[in-house]
Design an enzyme around this catalytic site. Structure first.
Site, PDB file in Angstrom:
ATOM      1  N   HIS A 109       7.864   7.327   5.222  1.00 29.76           N
ATOM      2  CA  HIS A 109       8.150   6.957   3.830  1.00 29.76           C
ATOM      3  C   HIS A 109       8.764   8.185   3.138  1.00 29.76           C
ATOM      4  CE1 HIS A 109       7.095   6.023  -0.383  1.00 29.76           C
ATOM      5  NE2 HIS A 109       7.025   4.775  -0.011  1.00 29.76           N
TER       6      HIS A 109
ATOM      7  N   ASP B 227      -0.257  10.202   6.869  1.00 29.16           N
ATOM      8  CA  ASP B 227      -0.016   9.359   5.699  1.00 29.16           C
ATOM      9  C   ASP B 227      -0.734   8.028   5.949  1.00 29.16           C
ATOM     10  OD1 ASP B 227       0.977   7.382   4.033  1.00 29.16           O
ATOM     11  OD2 ASP B 227       3.061   8.027   4.165  1.00 29.16           O
TER      12      ASP B 227
ATOM     13  N   GLN C 268      -0.888   2.896   4.228  1.00 33.88           N
ATOM     14  CA  GLN C 268      -0.977   1.511   4.690  1.00 33.88           C
ATOM     15  C   GLN C 268      -2.171   1.279   5.617  1.00 33.88           C
ATOM     16  OE1 GLN C 268       0.747  -0.769   3.323  1.00 33.88           O
ATOM     17  NE2 GLN C 268       2.390   0.422   2.392  1.00 33.88           N
TER      18      GLN C 268
ATOM     19  N   LYS D  63      -3.264   0.407  -3.306  1.00 38.34           N
ATOM     20  CA  LYS D  63      -2.959  -0.426  -2.135  1.00 38.34           C
ATOM     21  C   LYS D  63      -4.237  -0.913  -1.464  1.00 38.34           C
ATOM     22  CE  LYS D  63       1.212   2.265  -1.104  1.00 38.34           C
ATOM     23  NZ  LYS D  63       2.348   1.470  -1.530  1.00 38.34           N
TER      24      LYS D  63
ATOM     25  N   CYS E 101      11.595   2.491   0.556  1.00 40.12           N
ATOM     26  CA  CYS E 101      11.466   3.963   0.580  1.00 40.12           C
ATOM     27  C   CYS E 101      11.536   4.511   2.000  1.00 40.12           C
ATOM     28  CB  CYS E 101      10.191   4.442  -0.110  1.00 40.12           C
ATOM     29  SG  CYS E 101      10.150   4.051  -1.854  1.00 40.12           S
TER      30      CYS E 101
END
Ligand code: 7TS
Length: 415
Positions: free
Chosen positions: A130, A207, A210, A233, A373
């Site tokens: 991202h 990261d 998600q 999220k 992104c």
């Protein structure tokens, strides 16, 4: 209403916690399939935050009065709750509250990267990052003279691990990798990458934007040095995210933001820093949001992260199966049958993703269209944009059918 087969979650019961899902547009009930951008917030989280404002609102760490003490305890405990949620045994000392994943990324890049990287050093990342990670490390590399290298993504949307082993060397300072790709849905082998990084005395930043919302995460089992995520999220509020960092590393790192709340002692000449994690939380923090985030962790744990992960994969596989019925649809990411995160990006031949998402919107189907992104990844895929359906605990196979039916309307309009 049909749910996943066999039913993994009590989706109908879960939907009652999310009144927003009852909204209608043009007489059509909302089908919310934009969860990878922002997931909806259940009553339990909204109530935790409004209870805070109604009963406890005060600044933290500063006042000796009852409200401030209560607010401080709740805010501090929320750090322990999130540390526990991602498997950090060090509790609050290893859990910094930030604004979001992007903020967590910048904190590490500026605090660690700017001080530790220099000419001859390398940051190894992937082609599927991202922008929050890719742009940040790219710019830190430019400022420090370090070089940035990208692990190849193969035709199945998986990382080329042989290439990873080639790129990660004794020159590597940081390996930065997305756990679940927000465009491809790929689940990356972050534990294996952590091992390779550590074999070369490099650190690994994961990261988790998600992954934390959609699967069990154990930062210690992975061997992550840093791990970032966003509240909005994971059924939590906007304006808050988390950064897990190994205590020894966080202790050595300089603060990123300066100001009130993060100091121990200040004179006109110099200052010293508060203990972890407050050293990294300057100014009045997102107190209500921290409390809301802890309520979101409780909410997700009550459902069960393993079950959420199975439900997400089930919906993704169903969506792939339905979309694969049409030969004018190109689907990105791992092929059918390979376990993935709960999202599917695709293109309908000769219809721009933005046009497609507008037609879907006419049916009250909310999806994301664009580059998500991940512009360099879209360049690599040879497309400017894609349409992405992404799922959460309240989504059903019926809703995927509604989306697929709406694709017909787009075909009629544009093809
Ligand atoms: N990393 C990944 C993998 C993401 O999916 C996102 C947000 C971020 C980082 C940044 O999160 P933020 O909370 O700091 O903005 N992804 C998306 C998306 O896919 N559509 O909208 C936001």
């Amino acid at each position: 209403m049909a749910t996943t087969e066999p039913q993994i979650l009590d989706v109908e019961g879960i939907r009652e916690d999310f009144p927003i899902l009852q909204r209608e547009f043009g007489g059509e009930q909302l089908v919310y399939l934009d969860n990878a951008a922002t997931a909806q917030t259940p009553d339990q989280v909204i109530d935790a935050m409004s209870d805070y404002y109604r009963e406890t609102n005060a600044n933290v760490h500063r006042g000796l009065h009852h409200l401030s003490q209560e607010a401080s305890i709740a805010y501090e405990d929320a750090h322990d709750r999130l540390a526990e949620f991602v498997g950090a045994s060090g509790g609050r000392e290893e859990m910094i509250f930030t604004k979001n994943t992007t903020d967590s990324e910048n904190l590490v890049a500026y605090s660690w990267g700017l001080n530790e990287l220099g000419p001859g050093d390398e940051v190894v990342t992937t082609e599927m990052e991202h922008h929050s990670s890719l742009v940040t490390w790219q710019q830190i590399a430019k400022r420090t003279g370090a070089e940035i290298k990208y692990i190849r993504v193969d035709d199945d949307g998986e990382l080329d691990m042989d290439h990873a082993k080639e790129l990660i060397t004794d020159d590597t300072g940081m390996v930065s990798v997305v756990h679940v790709s927000n465009t491809l849905g790929t689940k990356n082998p972050v534990g294996a990458l952590a091992e390779i990084a550590h074999d070369h005395d490099a650190y690994i930043f994961v990261d988790g934007a998600q992954s934390v919302p959609t699967m069990p995460v154990d930062v210690e089992e992975i061997g992550a040095d840093f791990y970032a995520f966003s509240g909005h999220k994971m059924a939590g509020p906007t304006g808050i995210g988390g950064l897990y960092g190994r205590k020894e590393l966080l202790e050595e790192m300089a603060p990123f933001y300066y100001g009130g709340g993060m100091i121990r002692k200040v004179t006109y000449d110099d200052s010293s820093w508060a203990e972890l994690p407050w050293k990294f939380e300057a100014g009045t923090p997102p107190i209500a949001e921290g409390i809301g985030l802890a309520a979101a962790a409780d909410y997700l744990d009550d459902i069960g992260m393993e079950r959420i992960e199975r439900h997400e994969n089930e919906l993704a596989q169903y969506a792939i199966e339905r979309l694969a019925e049409f030969d004018d649809i190109e689907i990105y990411g791992p092929p059918a049958g390979v376990e993935r995160g709960g999202l599917v990006s695709f293109n309908l031949e000769s219809v721009h993703a933005h046009d497609l998402s507008e037609v879907l919107n006419d049916f009250a189907v909310a999806v994301r269209a664009g580059d998500h992104c991940t512009q360099p990844l879209h360049d690599k895929l040879g497309v400017a944009a894609s349409t992405r359906a992404s799922f959460y605990v309240y989504n059903t196979t019926d809703e995927i059918d509604t989306m697929v039916d709406a694709l017909d309307a787009a075909r009629e309009l544009f093809v």
